[in-house]
Design an enzyme around this catalytic site. Sequence first.
Site, short mmCIF file in Angstrom:
data_model
loop_
_atom_site.label_atom_id
_atom_site.label_comp_id
_atom_site.label_asym_id
_atom_site.label_seq_id
_atom_site.Cartn_x
_atom_site.Cartn_y
_atom_site.Cartn_z
N LYS A 154 -71.31 -56.12 -23.27
CA LYS A 154 -70.22 -55.64 -22.42
C LYS A 154 -70.65 -55.62 -20.97
O LYS A 154 -71.51 -54.83 -20.57
CB LYS A 154 -69.80 -54.22 -22.82
N SER A 208 -76.16 -45.59 -15.14
CA SER A 208 -76.49 -44.30 -14.53
C SER A 208 -77.18 -43.38 -15.54
O SER A 208 -76.97 -43.49 -16.75
CB SER A 208 -75.22 -43.64 -14.01
N THR A 209 -77.97 -42.47 -15.03
CA THR A 209 -78.66 -41.51 -15.89
C THR A 209 -77.65 -40.65 -16.64
O THR A 209 -77.82 -40.34 -17.82
CB THR A 209 -79.63 -40.67 -15.05
N GLY A 212 -76.22 -42.68 -19.43
CA GLY A 212 -77.32 -42.96 -20.34
C GLY A 212 -77.62 -41.78 -21.27
O GLY A 212 -77.90 -41.97 -22.46
N GLU A 229 -82.25 -48.05 -19.30
CA GLU A 229 -82.75 -48.34 -17.96
C GLU A 229 -81.81 -47.63 -17.01
O GLU A 229 -80.65 -48.04 -16.86
CB GLU A 229 -82.74 -49.85 -17.68
N CYS A 263 -81.60 -50.18 -8.62
CA CYS A 263 -82.29 -49.03 -9.20
C CYS A 263 -83.72 -48.93 -8.68
O CYS A 263 -84.31 -47.85 -8.71
CB CYS A 263 -82.27 -49.12 -10.71
N GLU A 356 -79.98 -40.43 -5.83
CA GLU A 356 -79.90 -41.90 -5.82
C GLU A 356 -78.55 -42.26 -5.19
O GLU A 356 -77.52 -42.25 -5.85
CB GLU A 356 -79.96 -42.46 -7.24
P1 NAD Z 1 -72.55 -46.65 -15.19
O1 NAD Z 1 -73.43 -45.74 -15.96
O2 NAD Z 1 -71.32 -46.09 -14.60
O3 NAD Z 1 -72.07 -47.86 -16.10
C1 NAD Z 1 -72.98 -48.73 -16.73
C2 NAD Z 1 -72.28 -49.41 -17.90
O4 NAD Z 1 -72.00 -48.43 -18.89
C3 NAD Z 1 -70.96 -50.08 -17.55
O5 NAD Z 1 -70.83 -51.29 -18.28
C4 NAD Z 1 -69.95 -49.05 -18.04
O6 NAD Z 1 -68.71 -49.63 -18.37
C5 NAD Z 1 -70.65 -48.52 -19.28
N1 NAD Z 1 -70.19 -47.19 -19.73
C6 NAD Z 1 -69.63 -46.21 -18.98
N2 NAD Z 1 -69.29 -45.16 -19.77
C7 NAD Z 1 -69.67 -45.48 -21.03
C8 NAD Z 1 -69.60 -44.81 -22.28
N3 NAD Z 1 -69.08 -43.59 -22.41
N4 NAD Z 1 -70.08 -45.43 -23.38
C9 NAD Z 1 -70.63 -46.66 -23.28
N5 NAD Z 1 -70.70 -47.35 -22.13
C10 NAD Z 1 -70.24 -46.77 -21.01
O7 NAD Z 1 -73.49 -47.33 -14.10
P2 NAD Z 1 -73.08 -48.32 -12.93
O8 NAD Z 1 -72.41 -47.51 -11.86
O9 NAD Z 1 -72.38 -49.53 -13.47
O10 NAD Z 1 -74.52 -48.82 -12.43
C11 NAD Z 1 -75.26 -48.15 -11.50
C12 NAD Z 1 -76.39 -47.35 -12.15
O11 NAD Z 1 -77.19 -48.20 -12.96
C13 NAD Z 1 -77.35 -46.73 -11.14
O12 NAD Z 1 -77.64 -45.41 -11.49
C14 NAD Z 1 -78.60 -47.58 -11.29
O13 NAD Z 1 -79.79 -46.95 -10.92
C15 NAD Z 1 -78.59 -47.93 -12.71
N6 NAD Z 1 -79.39 -49.13 -12.93
C16 NAD Z 1 -80.61 -49.01 -13.56
C17 NAD Z 1 -81.41 -50.13 -13.75
C18 NAD Z 1 -82.73 -50.03 -14.43
O14 NAD Z 1 -83.20 -51.06 -14.87
N7 NAD Z 1 -83.36 -48.89 -14.52
C19 NAD Z 1 -80.97 -51.37 -13.33
C20 NAD Z 1 -79.73 -51.45 -12.71
C21 NAD Z 1 -78.94 -50.31 -12.53
#
Ligand code: NAD
Length: 454
Positions: A154, A208-209, A212, A229, A263, A356
């Site tokens: 996804k 996002s944390t 996650g 991640e 990130c 962040e």
């Molecule tokens: P997000 O957590 O909002 O979304 C990430 C993904 O999760 C999206 O595809 C979203 O649709 C999905 N999602 C959202 N709610 C969900 C749920 N309830 N169940 C299952 N899936 C769900 O994050 P974002 O805003 O897209 O990305 C930015 C974040 O990602 C930042 O915090 C960044 O640090 C982190 N990030 C981490 C790494 C790493 O490798 N550590 C790499 C890139 C980004």
Amino acid sequence: MTTFEVLNPATEEVVRSVELTSAEETDAAIARAQAAFPAWRAVAPGDRARLLRRFADAVDADIENLARLEVANSGHTIGNARWEAGNVRDVLTYYSASPERLSGKQIPVPGGVNLTFHEPLGVVGVIVPWNFPMPIAGWGFAPALAAGNTVVLKPAELTPLTAIRLGELAREAGIPEDVFQVLPGKGSVVGQRFVDHPAVRKVVFTGSTEVGKRIMAGCAAQVKRVTLELGGKNANIVFADADLEKAAATAPYGVFDNAGQDCCARSLILVQASVYEKFMELLEPAVNGVVVGDPRLEMTEMGPLISAGHHAKVSSYVDDSAPVAFRGSAPHGPGYWFPPTVVTPPDLRHPLAADEIFGPVVAVVPFDGEADAVTMANHTEYGLSGSIWTRDVGRAFRVARGVEAGNLSVNSHSSVRYWTPFGGFKQSGLGRELGPDAVDAFTEIKNVFISTED
Ligand code: NAD
């Protein structure tokens, strides 16, 4: 069928409308992936390897197209987007060497023979964020497929276009349709089904944390395997004995690359107090030199933020009362532009130093000695990456061992190479991607004892 209008963040124009996968369609796709699993795991190792290499070749032939798609969908600079598409090719090529090397062990035991096998898990669900749509997808699907799993993926709502194209390229390369499926849709719908559906045996989540933690809690109900991640607030530690010119000249690129939506962005610069003034003098022209503008142009170094909503979030950190030291420039007019911004919060509790922000905002804070630097770098619940600038090799090792983060670089800001492990300490994540061991995380070890007694 609901649809989502994908916008170009540099122009705010509609790029394309994408159909969102429903919960029922997600369940049907998972069922197809489950049905495809026995045949995929039975493909001879050399044939599975060849299919992955063909997939890599298809990506290679499509790099320019994929890159331009990413520029339009995500506002990434064309140079970055080409690198990102090339990273998918390289990750596929790297893990295409795994199927024939997925060996177990023969362990000496009395009365028989003991063997271990690396068994694939079944269906793997990969959930991707919007900041690096191509590489993060590849880091999940390439080792998962190599190990013999089928994959449902996804992409983020905002950035589905390159993932959809990668799905087409997989099919063109001969990967069976149900072995790798791309399901654009909402996290709360498609992503949630990956967590809840019992046939999905592992979730690979990058984001996002906050989300996650919910994914991990959801996976606990089925003891589902999970790799996380998550976010980062990464320190760039500059000691007085460093090459200050180089440290200052590179610091903007360690944080403003991808408009800070990284990130691994080094968004907290810790500078030894005795060289703080000098460092700031050197940093200002470096920040002013960052070329922000049309991401299609070869010379551009930083594009826009991903969306209006994200622009509002980043802007909320830099109101009139924010301790801004200096700012670079950004275009005006349509597009979610935000200039590179350097702030000097009074301490590490300040949100500019603690959160962040995920935009082109970097906090600079002085420190006194080596021990302070390590304590300050660890003063966060995150632990993803960081940089250490010093000419003292002993100090470089002491500090690198002392900072609680998964990916550190000395006199450099690099974090990611596909053949070295990547992942976070503390609340930056769980598990490791990339590197020689990533395939193991997509298998279960099975132990088999065979009696040799009469
Ligand atoms: P997000 O957590 O909002 O979304 C990430 C993904 O999760 C999206 O595809 C979203 O649709 C999905 N999602 C959202 N709610 C969900 C749920 N309830 N169940 C299952 N899936 C769900 O994050 P974002 O805003 O897209 O990305 C930015 C974040 O990602 C930042 O915090 C960044 O640090 C982190 N990030 C981490 C790494 C790493 O490798 N550590 C790499 C890139 C980004």
